[in-house]
Enzyme design. Structure first.
Site, PDB file in Angstrom:
ATOM      1  CB  CYS A   2      -7.375   7.944 -31.177  1.00 11.17           C
ATOM      2  SG  CYS A   2      -7.703   9.344 -30.121  1.00 11.17           S
ATOM      3  NE  ARG A  27      -3.410   4.390 -33.661  1.00  6.17           N
ATOM      4  CZ  ARG A  27      -2.715   4.870 -34.674  1.00  6.17           C
ATOM      5  NH1 ARG A  27      -1.659   4.217 -35.097  1.00  6.17           N
ATOM      6  NH2 ARG A  27      -3.063   5.981 -35.265  1.00  6.17           N
ATOM      7  CD1 TRP A  75      -2.098  10.167 -26.086  1.00  2.00           C
ATOM      8  CD2 TRP A  75      -2.639  11.867 -27.435  1.00  2.00           C
ATOM      9  NE1 TRP A  75      -1.174  11.172 -25.906  1.00  2.00           N
ATOM     10  CE2 TRP A  75      -1.477  12.215 -26.716  1.00  2.00           C
ATOM     11  CE3 TRP A  75      -3.166  12.792 -28.339  1.00  2.00           C
ATOM     12  CZ2 TRP A  75      -0.830  13.442 -26.881  1.00  2.00           C
ATOM     13  CZ3 TRP A  75      -2.527  14.016 -28.504  1.00  2.00           C
ATOM     14  CH2 TRP A  75      -1.369  14.325 -27.784  1.00  2.00           C
ATOM     15  CG  ASN A 101      -6.681   8.643 -34.943  1.00  5.36           C
ATOM     16  OD1 ASN A 101      -6.283   9.563 -34.241  1.00  5.36           O
ATOM     17  ND2 ASN A 101      -5.891   7.953 -35.737  1.00  5.36           N
ATOM     18  N   GLY A 102      -8.323  11.733 -34.838  1.00  5.90           N
ATOM     19  CA  GLY A 102      -7.997  12.941 -35.603  1.00  5.90           C
ATOM     20  C   GLY A 102      -8.543  14.160 -34.889  1.00  5.90           C
ATOM     21  CD  GLU A 487      16.600   7.756 -28.910  1.00  7.18           C
ATOM     22  OE1 GLU A 487      16.099   8.857 -29.192  1.00  7.18           O
ATOM     23  OE2 GLU A 487      15.931   6.712 -28.825  1.00  7.18           O
ATOM     24  CE  LYS A 491      13.380   6.004 -26.376  1.00  5.85           C
ATOM     25  NZ  LYS A 491      13.595   6.276 -27.770  1.00  5.85           N
ATOM     26  CD  GLU A 494      10.214   8.136 -25.058  1.00  4.16           C
ATOM     27  OE1 GLU A 494       9.151   8.453 -25.601  1.00  4.16           O
ATOM     28  OE2 GLU A 494      11.194   7.686 -25.691  1.00  4.16           O
ATOM     29  CG  HIS A 510      29.623  27.422 -24.809  1.00  2.00           C
ATOM     30  ND1 HIS A 510      30.456  28.508 -24.945  1.00  2.00           N
ATOM     31  CD2 HIS A 510      30.235  26.395 -25.436  1.00  2.00           C
ATOM     32  CE1 HIS A 510      31.524  28.158 -25.655  1.00  2.00           C
ATOM     33  NE2 HIS A 510      31.422  26.878 -25.958  1.00  2.00           N
ATOM     34  CE  LYS A 609       6.001   2.468 -31.581  1.00  2.00           C
ATOM     35  NZ  LYS A 609       7.133   3.088 -30.879  1.00  2.00           N
TER      36      LYS A 609
HETATM   37  C1  F6R Z   1      10.356   8.323 -28.682  1.00  2.00           C
HETATM   38  C2  F6R Z   1       9.469   8.121 -29.809  1.00  2.00           C
HETATM   39  C3  F6R Z   1       9.000   9.302 -30.547  1.00  2.00           C
HETATM   40  C4  F6R Z   1       8.916   9.004 -32.057  1.00  2.00           C
HETATM   41  C5  F6R Z   1       8.282  10.196 -32.788  1.00  2.00           C
HETATM   42  C6  F6R Z   1       8.271   9.989 -34.292  1.00  2.00           C
HETATM   43  O1  F6R Z   1      10.749   7.122 -28.101  1.00  2.00           O
HETATM   44  O2  F6R Z   1       9.091   7.009 -30.112  1.00  2.00           O
HETATM   45  O3  F6R Z   1       9.797  10.417 -30.301  1.00  2.00           O
HETATM   46  O4  F6R Z   1      10.208   8.742 -32.533  1.00  2.00           O
HETATM   47  O5  F6R Z   1       6.977  10.381 -32.333  1.00  2.00           O
HETATM   48  O6  F6R Z   1       7.516   8.869 -34.652  1.00  2.00           O
HETATM   49  P1  F6R Z   1       7.671   8.204 -36.073  1.00  2.00           P
HETATM   50  O7  F6R Z   1       9.038   7.643 -36.159  1.00  2.00           O
HETATM   51  O8  F6R Z   1       6.608   7.138 -36.121  1.00  2.00           O
HETATM   52  O9  F6R Z   1       7.448   9.283 -37.096  1.00  2.00           O
END
Ligand code: F6R
Length: 614
Positions: A2, A27, A75, A101-102, A487, A491, A494, A510, A609
Site C-alpha cells: 500500500c 507498493r 495491496w 497502510n498496515g 535467485e 526472479k 515472480e 537426493h 515492493k
Molecule cells: C524479489 C524481491 C523480494 C525482496 C524482499 C525483501 O525480487 O524483491 O524478495 O527482496 O521482499 O525486501 P527488502 O530487501 O526491501 O527487505
C-alpha cells in the site's frame, strides 16, 4: 504494501496525488483511490485494479481548484481487491476519510463495539474501523487532532495513515506506527508519502516520522507530536540526494530492464570512496561499531527476506572464508519467532533494500533486545531499519522501482563484500596484498558487467524462444552460485509465473532429479571455479536423463558446448565475485521470458515492493 500520499498547499492537488501514486504503485496495485476537499465537502474517487483505472475516473476533475487531498494505492490484506474495499474509507457521514497502510489487528473487536453504537460498515477492510473510531471520538470534542490521537490509543497493529475531515478542511493529520511514513516540506506546501520517490518531483526536504508520532499539516506549516502524550517534537529536516529522473524509465521498456542495466553504476556507487585503490584500505565510516566491538564478536547472524536473503547466503560464504567467524543466515520471518541464541558478542546484520520489511525489522528488534549489536545494509536513506540499527552500510543503488529486485541485490553483494574486507582488515584475517587484490577486483567487476550486458541481452532474447513456454524450470549451482540458482528461480517465478526451483547442484540426486525429463529446462551455473568438476558431474547426470540444459559458464570452456547448444559464456573473474556476474544472465533470462509471455514485468500479480506486513 500500500502506498499513501497526501498534500496540503497552494497548488491543485489532484495532479500531485496522481503523480505521487504513480511513483508508489510498486507498493500495491489492487485498487487506487483519492479524495480532496472542495467547497467544504470531501470528493472521493476509487477504482479497482491499477492506477490507470482511477485516472480514467478522475481525469475530468483535474481542474478542480482544491489544494488538499489524500491518495492511496492498495495491496489487499483484509477484503478482496474490489472498489468497495478501495481506500479512502469514510465514516458514517462521509465527512471524514482515512487512507491506511498496515494492519489494524484488533479491528474485529473495535468494529463490534462501533456497530453496537450504531455505526454502519460498508467494506470488508480493517481500515474502515479507523474512520468510524475517529468519528466516534469527534463526538466528544470537535477537534480532529484530538480525535485522531484518542482513536489511535485504542488501536493495536501497524499503520501509516492520512486523515481529512470536512469539519476542518484546511488540515491533514497523519500518523505512523510500524508502517513507513515520510513528510515532505516546502515553502508553500507539506506532503506525506509512504516512500521517498513520491516526493521527488516536488521536494527533496523530508522528515522521517518514527513510530507513535503524528503530524498535523497545513499549507506550508506543520507540527509533529507524540501520539501517546501529545508533546510536540522538533525533528530534523533531511535532504535527499536522489532526483526525480532517477525514478523514471529513461527510455527503457520497463523499470526492471533499466535497473538491470544500471547495475554497473550502482555497484560503483556502492564501492566508491570506500576502498583506497592504492592500498586496498577499506573505510566504512557509517558502520557505527568501533574496532574493539568488532574484535569481540564471535558470531554473525544475517537476517533478511527474499532476494536480500540470497545476498545473505552469499555473504556467509565470504565472511566464513575470509574472516573465520561463524555466520548464521536466517529468513527473517523464521528468525523473529524462534529461540535466538544471540547475545552481546553477536553481530546481527539486517539486509534490506527498503529498510522497512516488517519481518526483518522485527528480527533486528529482537536481536537488539538480547544485547546483540545491529548493523543494516540498506538502500533507503532514513528508513526505519537504518534509524534503529547501531550502524549502516548504505547501498547506493538509487531508487529501485521494479518489484523484482535487481540492482539492489548486486549492490547488496558489493556492500557485503566490502564488509567482508573491512572485517578482515580490522581482525587481521586478510593480509593487505590479498585485501587490495580483492578490493580492486570488486571495482573491476562493474566494468565487466557493463561490457557484457548488451551481448547477454541479445543472446538471451534469442535463446528464450525455445524455453518461454516451459511450465517448470530448475536452477542449479554449487558454492557461491547456489544462492544465485535460488535467485534465478525466484526472479523467474515472480515475474513470468513459471514454476521454478533452485537447488544446490549436489542435492539433485537426493530427490529433485526425479523431476528431470526431456520437458524440464535446467539452468546450471558452471563457472570454472573450485567446484567446477563437481558441478560438471551433476550436469552430466542431468544430460543423461535428457534434461534440457542451459549452461552459464566461463568463456573458452569448450566442454560445455558438448553438453548443450545453449551455453552463455561469461568472462573469467575472481571466483569470489562470480555471484555478481552470474546473476546478470539469470535476471535477463527471467526478464526476457516474462516479457515474451506478455507478463506485467514491473508489477507482477499478487506482489508489492516493501513488504510492511507480516
Ligand atoms: C524479489 C524481491 C523480494 C525482496 C524482499 C525483501 O525480487 O524483491 O524478495 O527482496 O521482499 O525486501 P527488502 O530487501 O526491501 O527487505
Amino acid at each position: 504494501m500500500c502506498g499513501i500520499v497526501g498534500y496540503v498547499g497552494t497548488r491543485r492537488v489532484v495532479p500531485i496525488l496522481l503523480e505521487g501514486l504513480r511513483r508508489l504503485e510498486y507498493r500495491g496495485y489492487d485498487s487506487a483511490g483519492l479524495v480532496y476537499s472542495f467547497d467544504n465537502r470531501l470528493v472521493r474517487y476509487r477504482a479497482k485494479g491499477k492506477l490507470a483505472n482511477l485516472e480514467a475516473v478522475v481525469d475530468e476533475y483535474i481542474g478542480v481548484a482544491s489544494g488538499i487531498g489524500l491518495g492511496h494505492t492498495r495491496w489487499a490484506t483484509h477484503g478482496a481487491p474490489t472498489e468497495g474495499n478501495a481506500h479512502p474509507h469514510t465514516d458514517c457521514t462521509g465527512e471524514l476519510v482515512v487512507v491506511h497502510n498496515g494492519i489494524i489487528e484488533n479491528y474485529n473487536a473495535l468494529k463490534k463495539e462501533l456497530m453496537a453504537k450504531g455505526h454502519v460498515f460498508t467494506s470488508e477492510t480493517d481500515t474502515e474501523v479507523l474512520a468510524h473510531l475517529i468519528e466516534d471520538c469527534l463526538k466528544e470534542k470537535r477537534d480532529l487532532v484530538a480525535a485522531v490521537r484518542a482513536a489511535l490509543t485504542l488501536v493495536e497493529g501497524s499503520y501509516a495513515i492520512g486523515v481529512l475531515w470536512a469539519g476542518e478542511p484546511e488540515l491533514l493529520v497523519a500518523a505512523r506506527n510500524h508502517s513507513p511514513l515520510v513528510m515532505g516540506v516546502a515553502a508553500d506546501a507539506c506532503y506525506i508519502a509512504s516512500d521517498i520517490p513520491a516526493l521527488l518531483p516536488f521536494t527533496r526536504e523530508v522528515i522521517f516520522l518514527n513510530d507513535r508520532e503524528m503530524a498535523v499539516l497545513g499549507r506550508g506549516t506543520y507540527t509533529i507530536q507524540q501520539i501517546d502524550d501529545g508533546s510536540e517534537l522538533a525533528k530534523p529536516v533531511s535532504l535527499i540526494d536522489w532526483n526525480a529522473s532517477m525514478a523514471e524509465k529513461a527510455g527503457f521498456r520497463h523499470f526492471m530492464l533499466k535497473e538491470i542495466f544500471e547495475q554497473p553504476q550502482a555497484i560503483l556507487n556502492t564501492v566508491s570512496g570506500r576502498i583506497v585503490p592504492d592500498t586496498g584500505f577499506v573505510d566504512l565510516p557509517e558502520i557505527g561499531l568501533d574496532y574493539a566491538t568488532l574484535d569481540a564478536i564471535d558470531r554473525i547472524a544475517l537476517v533478511a527476506c527474499g532476494t536480500s536473503w540470497h545476498a545473505a547466503l552469499i555473504a556467509k560464504y565470504w565472511i566464513e572464508k575470509w574472516v573465520g567467524i561463524p555466520v548464521e543466515v536466517d529468513i527473517a520471518s523464521e528468525f523473529r519467532y524462534r529461540r535466538l541464541l544471540v547475545d552481546e558478542r553477536t553481530l546481527t546484520i539486517a539486509i534490506s533494500q527498503s529498510g522497512e520489511t516488517a519481518d526483518t525489522l522485527a528480527g533486528i528488534r529482537r536481536a537488539a533486545q538480547l544485547g546483540s549489536r545491529v548493523l543494516t545494509v540498506c538502500n533507503v536513506v532514513g528508513s526505519t531499519m537504518t534509524r534503529e540499527a547501531d550502524g549502516v552500510i548504505y547501498t547506493h543503488a538509487g531508487p529501485e522501482i521494479g518489484v523484482a529486485s535487481t540492482k539492489a541485490f548486486t549492490s547488496q553483494l558489493a556492500a557485503l563484500f566490502l564488509l567482508t574486507l573491512y572485517l578482515g582488515q580490522t581482525r587481521k584475517t586478510i593480509d593487505p596484498i590479498t585485501r587490495k587484490k580483492l578490493g580492486l577486483s570488486l571495482i573491476d567487476i562493474a566494468e565487466v558487467i557493463a561490457t557484457e550486458l548488451p551481448r547477454l541481452q541479445t543472446e538471451i532474447s534469442a535463446l528464450i524462444e525455445g524455453y518461454y513456454e516451459a511450465k517448470d524450470f530448475l536452477f542449479v549451482g554449487r558454492g557461491l552460485n547456489f544462492p544465485i540458482a535460488l535467485e534465478g528461480a525466484l526472479k523467474l517465478k515472480e515475474i513470468s509465473y513459471i514454476h521454478a526451483e533452485g537447488y544446490a547442484a549436489g542435492e539433485l540426486k537426493h530427490g529433485p532429479i526425479a523431476l528431470i525429463d526431456r520437458e524440464m529446462p535446467v539452468v546450471a551455473l558452471v563457472p570454472r571455479d573450485s567446484v567446477y568438476l563437481k558441478t560438471v558431474s551433476n550436469v552430466e547426470e542431468i544430460k543423461a536423463r535428457q534434461g534440457r540444459l542451459v549452461l552459464f559458464g566461463t568463456s573458452g570452456d569448450e566442454h560445455l558446448s558438448t553438453l548443450t547448444d545453449d551455453v552463455l559464456y561469461l568472462p573469467d573473474v575472481m571466483e569470489d565475485l562470480n555471484p555478481l556476474l552470474y546473476t546478470i544472465p539469470a535476471q535477463l533470462l527471467a526478464y526476457e521470458i516474462a516479457n515474451r509471455r506478455g507478463c506485467d514485468v514491473d508489477q507482477p500479480r499478487n506482489l508489492a515492493k516493501s513488504v510492511t506486513v507480516e
